[in-house]
Design a protein around this motif. Structure first.
Motif, PDB file in Angstrom:
ATOM      1  N   GLU A  70     -21.162 -25.510 100.038  1.00 33.06           N
ATOM      2  CA  GLU A  70     -21.474 -26.470  98.980  1.00 33.06           C
ATOM      3  C   GLU A  70     -22.879 -26.179  98.457  1.00 33.06           C
ATOM      4  OE1 GLU A  70     -22.343 -31.254  98.252  1.00 33.06           O
ATOM      5  OE2 GLU A  70     -22.030 -30.484 100.289  1.00 33.06           O
ATOM      6  N   LEU A  71     -22.996 -25.976  97.173  1.00 31.79           N
ATOM      7  CA  LEU A  71     -24.307 -25.823  96.544  1.00 31.79           C
ATOM      8  C   LEU A  71     -24.652 -27.127  95.850  1.00 31.79           C
ATOM      9  CD1 LEU A  71     -26.803 -24.307  95.697  1.00 31.79           C
ATOM     10  CD2 LEU A  71     -25.488 -23.264  93.835  1.00 31.79           C
ATOM     11  N   ARG A  72     -25.679 -27.778  96.332  1.00 29.83           N
ATOM     12  CA  ARG A  72     -26.094 -29.058  95.784  1.00 29.83           C
ATOM     13  C   ARG A  72     -27.012 -28.851  94.575  1.00 29.83           C
ATOM     14  NH1 ARG A  72     -25.413 -33.263  99.511  1.00 29.83           N
ATOM     15  NH2 ARG A  72     -27.298 -34.304  98.771  1.00 29.83           N
ATOM     16  N   ASP A  73     -27.131 -29.895  93.765  1.00 27.15           N
ATOM     17  CA  ASP A  73     -27.879 -29.791  92.513  1.00 27.15           C
ATOM     18  C   ASP A  73     -29.333 -29.381  92.719  1.00 27.15           C
ATOM     19  OD1 ASP A  73     -25.654 -30.486  91.087  1.00 27.15           O
ATOM     20  OD2 ASP A  73     -26.193 -32.605  90.889  1.00 27.15           O
ATOM     21  N   ASN A  74     -29.900 -29.739  93.864  1.00 25.77           N
ATOM     22  CA  ASN A  74     -31.316 -29.472  94.104  1.00 25.77           C
ATOM     23  C   ASN A  74     -31.584 -28.066  94.639  1.00 25.77           C
ATOM     24  OD1 ASN A  74     -30.174 -29.712  96.583  1.00 25.77           O
ATOM     25  ND2 ASN A  74     -31.323 -31.519  97.205  1.00 25.77           N
ATOM     26  N   GLY A  75     -30.553 -27.230  94.771  1.00 28.52           N
ATOM     27  CA  GLY A  75     -30.753 -25.871  95.254  1.00 28.52           C
ATOM     28  C   GLY A  75     -30.571 -25.691  96.743  1.00 28.52           C
ATOM     29  N   VAL A  76     -29.973 -26.671  97.406  1.00 28.52           N
ATOM     30  CA  VAL A  76     -29.680 -26.561  98.837  1.00 28.52           C
ATOM     31  C   VAL A  76     -28.219 -26.161  99.011  1.00 28.52           C
ATOM     32  CG1 VAL A  76     -29.539 -27.801 101.035  1.00 28.52           C
ATOM     33  CG2 VAL A  76     -31.435 -28.254  99.460  1.00 28.52           C
ATOM     34  N   LEU A 136     -21.099 -15.545 102.898  1.00 27.13           N
ATOM     35  CA  LEU A 136     -21.702 -16.698 102.228  1.00 27.13           C
ATOM     36  C   LEU A 136     -23.217 -16.712 102.389  1.00 27.13           C
ATOM     37  CD1 LEU A 136     -19.004 -19.348 103.138  1.00 27.13           C
ATOM     38  CD2 LEU A 136     -19.524 -18.475 100.850  1.00 27.13           C
ATOM     39  N   ILE A 137     -23.710 -16.266 103.550  1.00 27.62           N
ATOM     40  CA  ILE A 137     -25.156 -16.144 103.747  1.00 27.62           C
ATOM     41  C   ILE A 137     -25.738 -15.166 102.730  1.00 27.62           C
ATOM     42  CG2 ILE A 137     -26.850 -15.104 105.309  1.00 27.62           C
ATOM     43  CD1 ILE A 137     -26.356 -17.939 106.047  1.00 27.62           C
ATOM     44  N   ASP A 138     -25.081 -14.024 102.548  1.00 27.15           N
ATOM     45  CA  ASP A 138     -25.540 -13.049 101.557  1.00 27.15           C
ATOM     46  C   ASP A 138     -25.510 -13.644 100.152  1.00 27.15           C
ATOM     47  OD1 ASP A 138     -25.900 -11.146 103.518  1.00 27.15           O
ATOM     48  OD2 ASP A 138     -24.006 -10.101 103.114  1.00 27.15           O
ATOM     49  N   ARG A 139     -24.437 -14.372  99.858  1.00 25.99           N
ATOM     50  CA  ARG A 139     -24.300 -15.001  98.542  1.00 25.99           C
ATOM     51  C   ARG A 139     -25.429 -15.993  98.292  1.00 25.99           C
ATOM     52  NH1 ARG A 139     -19.062 -18.821  97.257  1.00 25.99           N
ATOM     53  NH2 ARG A 139     -20.041 -20.234  95.761  1.00 25.99           N
ATOM     54  N   ALA A 140     -25.733 -16.816  99.276  1.00 22.08           N
ATOM     55  CA  ALA A 140     -26.791 -17.814  99.117  1.00 22.08           C
ATOM     56  C   ALA A 140     -28.157 -17.149  98.963  1.00 22.08           C
ATOM     57  CB  ALA A 140     -26.788 -18.770 100.307  1.00 22.08           C
ATOM     58  N   ASP A 141     -28.399 -16.100  99.732  1.00 20.61           N
ATOM     59  CA  ASP A 141     -29.699 -15.435  99.660  1.00 20.61           C
ATOM     60  C   ASP A 141     -29.896 -14.746  98.311  1.00 20.61           C
ATOM     61  OD1 ASP A 141     -32.130 -14.977 101.103  1.00 20.61           O
ATOM     62  OD2 ASP A 141     -31.574 -12.863 101.260  1.00 20.61           O
ATOM     63  N   ALA A 142     -28.796 -14.270  97.710  1.00 24.42           N
ATOM     64  CA  ALA A 142     -28.887 -13.555  96.429  1.00 24.42           C
ATOM     65  C   ALA A 142     -28.879 -14.493  95.222  1.00 24.42           C
ATOM     66  CB  ALA A 142     -27.731 -12.560  96.308  1.00 24.42           C
ATOM     67  N   ARG A 173     -32.279 -22.342  97.017  1.00 28.71           N
ATOM     68  CA  ARG A 173     -33.657 -22.269  97.511  1.00 28.71           C
ATOM     69  C   ARG A 173     -33.736 -22.429  99.016  1.00 28.71           C
ATOM     70  NH1 ARG A 173     -38.070 -24.218  93.239  1.00 28.71           N
ATOM     71  NH2 ARG A 173     -37.100 -23.366  91.350  1.00 28.71           N
ATOM     72  N   VAL A 174     -32.821 -23.197  99.600  1.00 26.19           N
ATOM     73  CA  VAL A 174     -32.821 -23.443 101.041  1.00 26.19           C
ATOM     74  C   VAL A 174     -31.367 -23.470 101.499  1.00 26.19           C
ATOM     75  CG1 VAL A 174     -33.603 -24.977 102.908  1.00 26.19           C
ATOM     76  CG2 VAL A 174     -34.896 -24.868 100.774  1.00 26.19           C
ATOM     77  N   ILE A 175     -31.132 -23.023 102.735  1.00 23.35           N
ATOM     78  CA  ILE A 175     -29.792 -22.981 103.310  1.00 23.35           C
ATOM     79  C   ILE A 175     -29.747 -23.907 104.524  1.00 23.35           C
ATOM     80  CG2 ILE A 175     -28.059 -21.500 104.420  1.00 23.35           C
ATOM     81  CD1 ILE A 175     -29.474 -19.120 102.925  1.00 23.35           C
ATOM     82  N   VAL A 176     -28.698 -24.726 104.613  1.00 22.66           N
ATOM     83  CA  VAL A 176     -28.452 -25.581 105.775  1.00 22.66           C
ATOM     84  C   VAL A 176     -27.161 -25.116 106.438  1.00 22.66           C
ATOM     85  CG1 VAL A 176     -27.923 -27.925 106.569  1.00 22.66           C
ATOM     86  CG2 VAL A 176     -29.665 -27.570 104.802  1.00 22.66           C
ATOM     87  N   VAL A 177     -27.196 -24.976 107.756  1.00 22.48           N
ATOM     88  CA  VAL A 177     -26.011 -24.576 108.524  1.00 22.48           C
ATOM     89  C   VAL A 177     -25.665 -25.690 109.490  1.00 22.48           C
ATOM     90  CG1 VAL A 177     -25.027 -22.896 110.143  1.00 22.48           C
ATOM     91  CG2 VAL A 177     -26.592 -22.130 108.344  1.00 22.48           C
ATOM     92  N   THR A 178     -24.384 -26.088 109.524  1.00 21.90           N
ATOM     93  CA  THR A 178     -23.926 -27.127 110.441  1.00 21.90           C
ATOM     94  C   THR A 178     -22.495 -26.829 110.850  1.00 21.90           C
ATOM     95  OG1 THR A 178     -23.891 -29.538 110.783  1.00 21.90           O
ATOM     96  CG2 THR A 178     -23.040 -28.715 108.661  1.00 21.90           C
TER      97      THR A 178
END
Length: 281
Positions: free
Chosen positions: A14-20, A45-51, A56-61
């Motif tokens: 999930e990509l939230r509006d604030n860039g998380v 997905l980690i690669d996708r988020a980093d690119a 701006r920030v990644i949360v893993v749960t």
């Protein structure tokens, strides 16, 4: 992204509006035990988020009652401790890759963007290593931790012998790795493993709030540089070498009778009867 046969993605995104960007390990029926079905989409997905410039920030749960309860050593195929033992005993030098994937948890330290772990429930074995490779960790009050490898006849895997002393210091790391004991979120906080312990129902919201603050108030360029300073080239060389050695030793350990006894005793809820060291060991 890989989608399992039953239709639910093994890792939610999930990509939230604030860039998380929130990545959720999504095999709650096995407490998100790590297998290839999770490993492949997770790193994609980690690669996708980093690119992605929008992230701006990644949360893993983890979904359900666990963050990650370790490696799924059966690969979903073993139906008993006997068949699991046969599976492990017949693996070759590529065994770990077949179970855990070809990439390593320290990949998270090489990302340009901060990674925040929201640790719910079981955070054991491989899951513990994965959480440690995140930059900041929050835990639910009901979280349980453990580097339980030694109790299964296994070595410290996937770079945990590098990251754990960096996080808690040499003496606590020795205790946790040599004993393989489990411990709760309160002790994790005392050891400095987690930034905060919050009520389980508030965990993800609190981690996202923290990620929001980084996303809205911190320079993405500066965050990337600081991550590079925290894990510089010499550190990355060290963790790569430590991980490579642990993979070599892990492949050796799963050939030993200890691992079959360790896993069998775990499922049978009894103390293991490990053989003694010999002069050749």
């Amino acid at each position: 992204m890989t989608v399992p046969a039953h239709g639910e993605p093994a890792v939610g995104y999930e990509l939230r509006d604030n860039g998380v960007a929130v990545l959720t390990l999504n095999r709650p029926e096995r407490l998100n035990a790590w297998g290839m079905d999770i490993a492949v989409p997770f790193y994609e997905l980690i690669d996708r988020a980093d690119a992605d410039e929008a992230v701006r920030v990644i949360v893993v749960t983890g979904a359900g009652r666990g963050f990650c309860a370790g490696a799924d050593l059966s690969g979903g195929g073993a139906t008993s401790t006997e068949s699991l033992g046969d599976d492990l005993g017949n693996t070759d030098e590529n065994a770990l890759g077949a179970i855990l994937g070809e990439r390593q948890p320290y990949t998270l330290t090489a990302l340009r963007k901060p990674v925040i772990a929201a640790i719910n429930g079981a955070c054991i074995g491989f899951g513990f290593t994965l959480a440690l490779m995140c930059d900041v960790r929050f835990a639910g009050a009901g979280a349980k931790f453990g580097a339980t490898f030694v109790r299964l006849g296994l070595v410290a895997e996937q770079g945990i012998s590098w990251i754990l002393p960096r996080v808690v210091g040499a003496a606590p790391a020795a205790d946790l790795l040599l004993s393989g004991r489990k411990f709760d979120a309160a002790e994790a906080s005392r050891l400095g493993l987690v930034k905060e312990v919050v009520d389980d129902e508030d965990l993800l919201a609190r981690a996202i709030d923290y990620a929001d603050e980084l996303a809205t108030r911190c320079s993405p360029w500066a965050l990337a540089q600081i991550k590079g300073q925290l894990y510089d080239e010499s550190d990355r060389a060290n963790v790569a070498a430590t991980t490579a050695k642990s993979v070599e030793l892990m492949n050796l350990s799963i050939k030993q009778p200890d691992v079959i006894e360790g896993i069998t005793s775990f499922f049978e809820k009894r103390n293991p009867q490990f053989p003694p060291l010999t002069a050749d060991d």
